[in-house]
Design a protein around this motif. Structure first.
Motif, PDB file in Angstrom:
ATOM      1  N   ASN A 145      19.754  94.865  88.801  1.00 47.70           N
ATOM      2  CA  ASN A 145      20.995  94.635  88.046  1.00 47.70           C
ATOM      3  C   ASN A 145      20.952  95.454  86.760  1.00 47.70           C
ATOM      4  O   ASN A 145      20.912  94.909  85.663  1.00 47.70           O
ATOM      5  CB  ASN A 145      21.163  93.139  87.743  1.00 47.70           C
ATOM      6  CG  ASN A 145      22.524  92.827  87.150  1.00 47.70           C
ATOM      7  OD1 ASN A 145      23.483  93.551  87.374  1.00 47.70           O
ATOM      8  ND2 ASN A 145      22.580  91.760  86.361  1.00 47.70           N
ATOM      9  N   PRO A 146      20.968  96.781  86.879  1.00 47.21           N
ATOM     10  CA  PRO A 146      20.738  97.641  85.710  1.00 47.21           C
ATOM     11  C   PRO A 146      21.928  97.671  84.755  1.00 47.21           C
ATOM     12  O   PRO A 146      23.076  97.461  85.149  1.00 47.21           O
ATOM     13  CB  PRO A 146      20.510  99.019  86.334  1.00 47.21           C
ATOM     14  CG  PRO A 146      21.297  98.985  87.606  1.00 47.21           C
ATOM     15  CD  PRO A 146      21.184  97.560  88.099  1.00 47.21           C
ATOM     16  N   VAL A 147      21.593  97.961  83.488  1.00 47.08           N
ATOM     17  CA  VAL A 147      22.612  98.199  82.463  1.00 47.08           C
ATOM     18  C   VAL A 147      22.590  99.690  82.162  1.00 47.08           C
ATOM     19  O   VAL A 147      21.585 100.226  81.701  1.00 47.08           O
ATOM     20  CB  VAL A 147      22.327  97.395  81.185  1.00 47.08           C
ATOM     21  CG1 VAL A 147      23.347  97.741  80.098  1.00 47.08           C
ATOM     22  CG2 VAL A 147      22.341  95.902  81.479  1.00 47.08           C
ATOM     23  N   HIS A 148      23.700 100.372  82.424  1.00 46.23           N
ATOM     24  CA  HIS A 148      23.779 101.822  82.232  1.00 46.23           C
ATOM     25  C   HIS A 148      24.324 102.107  80.833  1.00 46.23           C
ATOM     26  O   HIS A 148      25.535 102.154  80.621  1.00 46.23           O
ATOM     27  CB  HIS A 148      24.668 102.449  83.301  1.00 46.23           C
ATOM     28  CG  HIS A 148      24.164 102.257  84.698  1.00 46.23           C
ATOM     29  ND1 HIS A 148      23.100 102.970  85.207  1.00 46.23           N
ATOM     30  CD2 HIS A 148      24.580 101.409  85.683  1.00 46.23           C
ATOM     31  CE1 HIS A 148      22.879 102.583  86.447  1.00 46.23           C
ATOM     32  NE2 HIS A 148      23.751 101.637  86.762  1.00 46.23           N
ATOM     33  N   ALA A 149      23.402 102.294  79.881  1.00 42.18           N
ATOM     34  CA  ALA A 149      23.822 102.544  78.504  1.00 42.18           C
ATOM     35  C   ALA A 149      24.386 103.946  78.337  1.00 42.18           C
ATOM     36  O   ALA A 149      25.315 104.156  77.553  1.00 42.18           O
ATOM     37  CB  ALA A 149      22.650 102.331  77.552  1.00 42.18           C
ATOM     38  N   LEU A 150      23.816 104.919  79.044  1.00 42.63           N
ATOM     39  CA  LEU A 150      24.332 106.290  79.064  1.00 42.63           C
ATOM     40  C   LEU A 150      24.390 106.756  80.510  1.00 42.63           C
ATOM     41  O   LEU A 150      23.460 106.497  81.283  1.00 42.63           O
ATOM     42  CB  LEU A 150      23.442 107.239  78.252  1.00 42.63           C
ATOM     43  CG  LEU A 150      23.360 107.023  76.741  1.00 42.63           C
ATOM     44  CD1 LEU A 150      22.350 107.978  76.123  1.00 42.63           C
ATOM     45  CD2 LEU A 150      24.735 107.193  76.081  1.00 42.63           C
ATOM     46  N   ARG A 151      25.456 107.478  80.843  1.00 43.61           N
ATOM     47  CA  ARG A 151      25.636 107.941  82.220  1.00 43.61           C
ATOM     48  C   ARG A 151      25.962 109.432  82.221  1.00 43.61           C
ATOM     49  O   ARG A 151      27.063 109.824  81.828  1.00 43.61           O
ATOM     50  CB  ARG A 151      26.788 107.195  82.898  1.00 43.61           C
ATOM     51  CG  ARG A 151      26.674 105.680  82.938  1.00 43.61           C
ATOM     52  CD  ARG A 151      27.992 105.088  83.410  1.00 43.61           C
ATOM     53  NE  ARG A 151      28.040 103.645  83.353  1.00 43.61           N
ATOM     54  CZ  ARG A 151      27.980 102.837  84.414  1.00 43.61           C
ATOM     55  NH1 ARG A 151      27.845 103.358  85.619  1.00 43.61           N
ATOM     56  NH2 ARG A 151      28.060 101.534  84.271  1.00 43.61           N
ATOM     57  N   ASP A 152      25.009 110.244  82.593  1.00 39.22           N
ATOM     58  CA  ASP A 152      25.243 111.668  82.860  1.00 39.22           C
ATOM     59  C   ASP A 152      25.936 112.369  81.677  1.00 39.22           C
ATOM     60  O   ASP A 152      26.940 113.045  81.829  1.00 39.22           O
ATOM     61  CB  ASP A 152      26.091 111.822  84.124  1.00 39.22           C
ATOM     62  CG  ASP A 152      26.013 113.236  84.692  1.00 39.22           C
ATOM     63  OD1 ASP A 152      24.957 113.872  84.563  1.00 39.22           O
ATOM     64  OD2 ASP A 152      27.033 113.703  85.248  1.00 39.22           O
ATOM     65  N   VAL A 153      25.363 112.197  80.479  1.00 36.04           N
ATOM     66  CA  VAL A 153      25.954 112.761  79.263  1.00 36.04           C
ATOM     67  C   VAL A 153      25.448 114.185  79.040  1.00 36.04           C
ATOM     68  O   VAL A 153      24.247 114.426  78.995  1.00 36.04           O
ATOM     69  CB  VAL A 153      25.622 111.893  78.035  1.00 36.04           C
ATOM     70  CG1 VAL A 153      26.083 112.572  76.744  1.00 36.04           C
ATOM     71  CG2 VAL A 153      26.265 110.518  78.170  1.00 36.04           C
ATOM     72  N   SER A 154      26.375 115.125  78.895  1.00 39.29           N
ATOM     73  CA  SER A 154      26.045 116.513  78.563  1.00 39.29           C
ATOM     74  C   SER A 154      26.891 116.936  77.367  1.00 39.29           C
ATOM     75  O   SER A 154      28.128 116.849  77.412  1.00 39.29           O
ATOM     76  CB  SER A 154      26.331 117.450  79.748  1.00 39.29           C
ATOM     77  OG  SER A 154      25.468 117.168  80.833  1.00 39.29           O
ATOM     78  N   VAL A 155      26.239 117.358  76.302  1.00 37.92           N
ATOM     79  CA  VAL A 155      26.950 117.770  75.096  1.00 37.92           C
ATOM     80  C   VAL A 155      26.018 118.601  74.222  1.00 37.92           C
ATOM     81  O   VAL A 155      24.795 118.461  74.292  1.00 37.92           O
ATOM     82  CB  VAL A 155      27.465 116.530  74.309  1.00 37.92           C
ATOM     83  CG1 VAL A 155      26.307 115.746  73.698  1.00 37.92           C
ATOM     84  CG2 VAL A 155      28.478 116.914  73.251  1.00 37.92           C
ATOM     85  N   ASP A 156      26.584 119.506  73.412  1.00 37.46           N
ATOM     86  CA  ASP A 156      25.841 120.280  72.433  1.00 37.46           C
ATOM     87  C   ASP A 156      26.265 119.843  71.035  1.00 37.46           C
ATOM     88  O   ASP A 156      27.446 119.591  70.784  1.00 37.46           O
ATOM     89  CB  ASP A 156      26.126 121.780  72.565  1.00 37.46           C
ATOM     90  CG  ASP A 156      25.636 122.370  73.885  1.00 37.46           C
ATOM     91  OD1 ASP A 156      24.929 121.654  74.624  1.00 37.46           O
ATOM     92  OD2 ASP A 156      25.971 123.531  74.161  1.00 37.46           O
ATOM     93  N   LEU A 157      25.289 119.776  70.133  1.00 42.12           N
ATOM     94  CA  LEU A 157      25.554 119.515  68.723  1.00 42.12           C
ATOM     95  C   LEU A 157      25.085 120.732  67.935  1.00 42.12           C
ATOM     96  O   LEU A 157      23.929 121.156  68.076  1.00 42.12           O
ATOM     97  CB  LEU A 157      24.815 118.260  68.243  1.00 42.12           C
ATOM     98  CG  LEU A 157      25.175 116.962  68.965  1.00 42.12           C
ATOM     99  CD1 LEU A 157      24.271 115.831  68.492  1.00 42.12           C
ATOM    100  CD2 LEU A 157      26.640 116.597  68.748  1.00 42.12           C
ATOM    101  N   HIS A 158      25.979 121.283  67.109  1.00 48.18           N
ATOM    102  CA  HIS A 158      25.701 122.540  66.428  1.00 48.18           C
ATOM    103  C   HIS A 158      25.498 122.344  64.929  1.00 48.18           C
ATOM    104  O   HIS A 158      26.030 121.414  64.324  1.00 48.18           O
ATOM    105  CB  HIS A 158      26.871 123.515  66.624  1.00 48.18           C
ATOM    106  CG  HIS A 158      26.989 124.058  68.013  1.00 48.18           C
ATOM    107  ND1 HIS A 158      26.398 125.228  68.398  1.00 48.18           N
ATOM    108  CD2 HIS A 158      27.628 123.584  69.110  1.00 48.18           C
ATOM    109  CE1 HIS A 158      26.668 125.468  69.674  1.00 48.18           C
ATOM    110  NE2 HIS A 158      27.414 124.480  70.126  1.00 48.18           N
ATOM    111  N   ARG A 159      24.741 123.267  64.360  1.00 47.65           N
ATOM    112  CA  ARG A 159      24.794 123.438  62.912  1.00 47.65           C
ATOM    113  C   ARG A 159      26.207 123.880  62.548  1.00 47.65           C
ATOM    114  O   ARG A 159      26.962 124.355  63.385  1.00 47.65           O
ATOM    115  CB  ARG A 159      23.791 124.505  62.455  1.00 47.65           C
ATOM    116  CG  ARG A 159      22.327 124.042  62.446  1.00 47.65           C
ATOM    117  CD  ARG A 159      21.456 125.162  61.907  1.00 47.65           C
ATOM    118  NE  ARG A 159      20.055 124.779  61.778  1.00 47.65           N
ATOM    119  CZ  ARG A 159      19.532 124.216  60.703  1.00 47.65           C
ATOM    120  NH1 ARG A 159      20.279 123.961  59.645  1.00 47.65           N
ATOM    121  NH2 ARG A 159      18.253 123.909  60.665  1.00 47.65           N
TER     122      ARG A 159
END
Length: 263
Positions: free
Chosen positions: A35-49
């Motif tokens: 009975n899992p809790v999916h806190a993040l699901r397949d997240v793809s993102v870039d964070l830039h200066r």
């Protein structure tokens, strides 16, 4: 030097540097496998200066988990995260701590200053923890930040002797002092009155546009998010939207829509 809310447009660079943080297909699952809790699901993102990113979403959408996995404070279940080019998901705890100290600055809602240390000692604490001396260049940079943020006559004060706004300014100097790849700000204006919150947001915007700092800020406040260059919307552990140039009313409408969709 005067600090104004909503300063001019960001400095344009002919070649954008590599992202400070890269997430690819990142997942984080808690609890019983049955009975899992999916806190993040397949997240793809870039964070830039040179970019101010706000992270928003309904309660339980995964905002805090996203910040924790970027900082290497929480393990990922799948995918990979690179912090300044280092794959932090595969590092051991010691190596991850060293990378975090070098490349991440933190700003918290509760300021997280050590009550028995002066403002100056709180600012230089990360350098003490790293075990290395503060170079003349770093001292000059800290002195510049202290001057810009109006803290020169508060350096020998303990946190309890400072206002909330002054404490958050100390925390901002501490976060900027080592010129990290990314600053993670968790509700940085949540404990401040409206006027002081606006001043702090203007300072963060200045850090991005004048100093080339990257900032990722978790917030529930549409006004705070309106200062950001872009807004990432999370719902049920996924990024469900990326927005730019929104005012607080437009941001509020999106959040309300996400909350209604969950009901």
């Amino acid at each position: 030097m005067m600090i104004h809310a909503h300063p001019g447009p960001p400095i344009r660079h002919t070649q954008r540097p590599a992202p400070a943080v890269v997430l690819r297909n990142v997942s984080r699952t808690y609890g019983d496998p049955a009975n899992p809790v999916h806190a993040l699901r397949d997240v793809s993102v870039d964070l830039h200066r040179q970019e101010f990113t706000a992270i928003m979403g309904p309660s339980g959408s995964g905002k805090s988990t996203l910040m924790n996995v970027i900082a290497g404070l929480d393990e990922i279940t799948g995918g990979q995260i690179w912090l300044a080019g280092d794959p932090i998901g595969t590092l051991d705890d010691t190596a991850r701590t060293l990378v975090r100290r070098k490349h991440i600055g933190f700003i918290f809602q509760s300021f997280n200053l050590i009550p028995t240390l002066t403002a100056e000692e709180n600012i230089t604490l990360p350098f003490v923890l790293s075990g290395g001396p503060i170079t003349p260049e770093q001292r000059a940079w800290i002195a510049h930040l202290v001057g810009v943020l109006g803290l020169r006559d508060r350096l020998d004060h303990l946190p309890a002797e400072l206002s909330g706004g002054q404490q958050q300014r100390v925390a901002i100097v501490r976060a900027l002092a080592s010129r990290p790849s990314i600053i993670l700000a968790d509700e940085p204006t949540g404990a401040l009155d409206t006027r002081t919150a606006r001043e702090v947001l203007a300072l963060l915007t200045t850090a991005v546009r004048e100093y080339g700092q990257g900032i990722a800020m978790v917030t529930h406040d549409p006004l705070a998010a309106s200062y950001a260059d872009r807004i990432l919307m999370l719902a049920d552990g996924r990024i469900v939207g990326e927005h730019r140039g929104l005012d607080p009313r437009q941001i509020s409408e999106i959040i309300i829509g996400l909350q209604e969709a969950r009901q």
